[in-house]
Design a protein around this motif. Structure first.
Motif, PDB file in Angstrom:
ATOM      1  N   LEU A 141       0.830  -1.204   0.000  1.00 51.80           N
ATOM      2  CA  LEU A 141       0.000   0.000   0.000  1.00 51.80           C
ATOM      3  C   LEU A 141       0.864   1.253   0.000  1.00 51.80           C
ATOM      4  O   LEU A 141       0.641   2.181  -0.805  1.00 51.80           O
ATOM      5  CB  LEU A 141      -0.924  -0.003   1.217  1.00 51.80           C
ATOM      6  N   ARG A 187       1.153   4.330  -2.785  1.00 54.73           N
ATOM      7  CA  ARG A 187       0.915   5.729  -2.416  1.00 54.73           C
ATOM      8  C   ARG A 187       2.149   6.595  -2.711  1.00 54.73           C
ATOM      9  O   ARG A 187       2.005   7.759  -3.109  1.00 54.73           O
ATOM     10  CB  ARG A 187       0.550   5.823  -0.945  1.00 54.73           C
ATOM     11  N   ASP A 221      -5.222   6.533   4.328  1.00 57.94           N
ATOM     12  CA  ASP A 221      -4.674   5.261   4.792  1.00 57.94           C
ATOM     13  C   ASP A 221      -3.151   5.266   4.959  1.00 57.94           C
ATOM     14  O   ASP A 221      -2.581   4.298   5.451  1.00 57.94           O
ATOM     15  CB  ASP A 221      -5.075   4.116   3.861  1.00 57.94           C
TER      16      ASP A 221
END
Length: 361
Positions: free
Chosen positions: A78, A82, A156
Motif C-alpha cells: 500500500l 501511495r 490510509d
C-alpha cells in the motif's frame, strides 16, 4: 549467551542460520515481544523462517509471527503505491521530489516488503514559501515546522512533505547541514528507482547522501525522544550495500564538518555488536565507550521513547512543561554532545518564534 532476540538479529544475513542451542517457548515469546517493540517483526521472521526445522518457535507462535509478517507485506504494498501516486502528483505540479528513508531504504533489505513501513517522507525542490502556501491552500489549518509539514493526502497512509530533509540544533552545524542538502539536491532529485512488484517509479537518495542523512536522522531521534533498532538496521543495510572509497571519504568529511564523527563511531559499535556488521563495511573504527551508552539508550527508550521509564509524560502537560521535560531529558547527552545539547533550548525558543513570524503555527 545473548538473548534470543539478539541472536536472531546477528544471524539475519546468514544464508543458513542456526542457533547455538534450542530455545523454550518463553524465550520465543520474549523475542517476538521485543521484535514488536523495535518494529522489526517482519525482518526477524525472515531469519526465523530459515532456521533448521527443530529450532523454530512453537507452532502457535510461528503462525502468529507469520500472520503479522504478511500484514507488514500488505502495508508495504500500500505505501509503495501511495509513494508512486504522490511522486506523480507533485510532478504534475512541476515539482521534483525524493522519497526519504522508508520505501527507498527498504530496497536495501534482502526482502524489502518485510521492513516495517511508516509514513511517506517526501522532499521536494520547491522553494519553502511557495510550497507552504500551496499546501496550506490545499489543507487549510495545517501547521508546519522547520523541516516539514504533515499533509493528509491519503486516508490510509500518513505523509510528511519536507522543505528540507533534517536540521541540527546548533546554528553553525545547521548552516553546514543545509549547505550539504543544497549541494546534493540536484543529484538526489535525479535518481529514479522501481519499487517492488511493479508498484512504479520514485526517486530516492543515493548511498553517499544516505551515509550522512541517515546518521543525522538517527541523531535527531536520539535528541527527539529515542532511537529504535529499526533506524540502526537501516544503516546496517546501507553499509552492506557498499559505497566507493570516494563516497566514504566524502561522507566522513561531511560528518566531521557536522561534528558527528564521535557519534558515527558510537553507531559503528552498535552495528557491530547488534547486527554483526562486518568490520570492513564500517565507516570508521567503533567507539566502545560511547557505543555502550548509545546501545543502553536504544534498549531503554526505543523508537521515539514510548517505552522509556525515565520520561513520564503527564496527561495535562502543556507546551511549557513539555519544553522543560524535553530539555531536562537531553541533559544526559551533554558529556558526549555538548554543543547540540546546550543549543536544544535555544533552538526550541527560536523555532517557536520563527513559526509565529512566518505563519506556520
Amino acid at each position: 549467551m545473548l538473548p534470543l532476540f539478539f541472536q536472531l538479529l546477528r544471524l539475519g544475513d546468514e544464508p543458513q542460520p542456526a542457533l547455538p542451542g534450542p530455545a523454550g517457548e518463553d524465550e520465543w515469546a520474549g523475542a517476538l515481544a521485543e521484535a514488536r517493540r523495535q518494529t522489526l517483526t517482519g525482518v526477524v521472521f525472515a531469519t526465523v523462517g530459515r532456521l533448521p526445522e527443530g529450532q523454530r518457535p512453537p507452532r502457535r507462535l510461528l503462525l502468529e509471527w507469520y500472520a503479522e509478517s504478511e500484514r507488514i507485506r500488505a502495508a508495504n504494498r500500500l505505501v509503495n503505491r501511495r509513494a508512486v501516486e504522490l511522486t506523480e502528483r507533485f510532478a504534475d505540479r512541476g515539482m521534483r521530489s525524493v522519497v526519504l528513508k522508508g520505501q527507498g531504504v527498504a530496497l536495501l533489505y534482502p526482502d524489502p516488503l518485510l521492513r516495517m513501513p511508516g509514513d511517506i517522507d517526501l522532499w521536494t525542490d520547491a522553494p519553502r514559501r511557495e510550497l507552504f502556501d500551496a499546501l496550506h491552500r490545499e489543507f487549510p489549518g495545517r501547521r508546519a515546522v522547520y523541516h516539514n509539514m504533515s499533509c493528509p493526502f491519503f486516508d490510509d497512509v500518513a505523509v510528511e512533505v519536507h522543505f528540507t530533509p533534517s536540521w541540527m540544533n546548533s546554528p553553525g552545524a545547521n548552516r553546514r547541514l543545509q549547505s550539504f542538502f543544497r549541494r546534493e539536491a540536484e543529484r538526489q532529485f535525479s535518481r529514479r528507482v522501481e519499487l517492488p512488484e511493479g508498484a512504479g517509479p520514485v526517486y530516492v537518495p543515493d548511498a553517499a547522501f544516505n551515509c550522512v542523512y541517515l546518521l543525522v536522522h538517527i541523531y535527531r531521534h536520539l535528541f527527539g525522544g529515542g532511537i529504535g533498532l529499526r533506524q540502526l538496521m537501516d544503516y546496517h543495510y546501507l553499509l552492506l550495500a557498499g559505497c566507493t572509497d570516494a563516497e566514504r571519504s566524502a561522507a566522513l568529511r561531511e560528518l566531521g564538518r557536522l561534528g558527528l564523527t564521535g557519534f558515527a563511531r558510537a553507531v559503528m559499535y552498535v552495528l557491530g555488536r547488534v547486527f554483526a556488521t562486518p568490520t570492513e563495511r564500517l565507516l570508521l573504527p567503533p567507539d566502545e565507550g560511547e557505543g555502550r551508552f548509545l546501545l543502553r539508550e536504544v534498549m531503554l527508550a526505543g523508537n521515539f521513547g514510548h517505552d522509556d521509564p525515565r520520561t513520564r509524560r503527564r496527561a495535562d502537560e502543556g507546551d511549557l512543561l513539555r519544553f522543560v521535560r524535553h530539555c531536562r531529558r537531553n541533559l544526559r547527552f551533554v558529556g558526549y554532545h555538548p554543543g547540540e545539547t546546550l543549543c536544544t533550548p535555544l533552538f526550541k525558543v527560536w523555532h517557536r518564534l520563527w513559526r509565529l513570524r512566518h505563519g506556520y503555527m
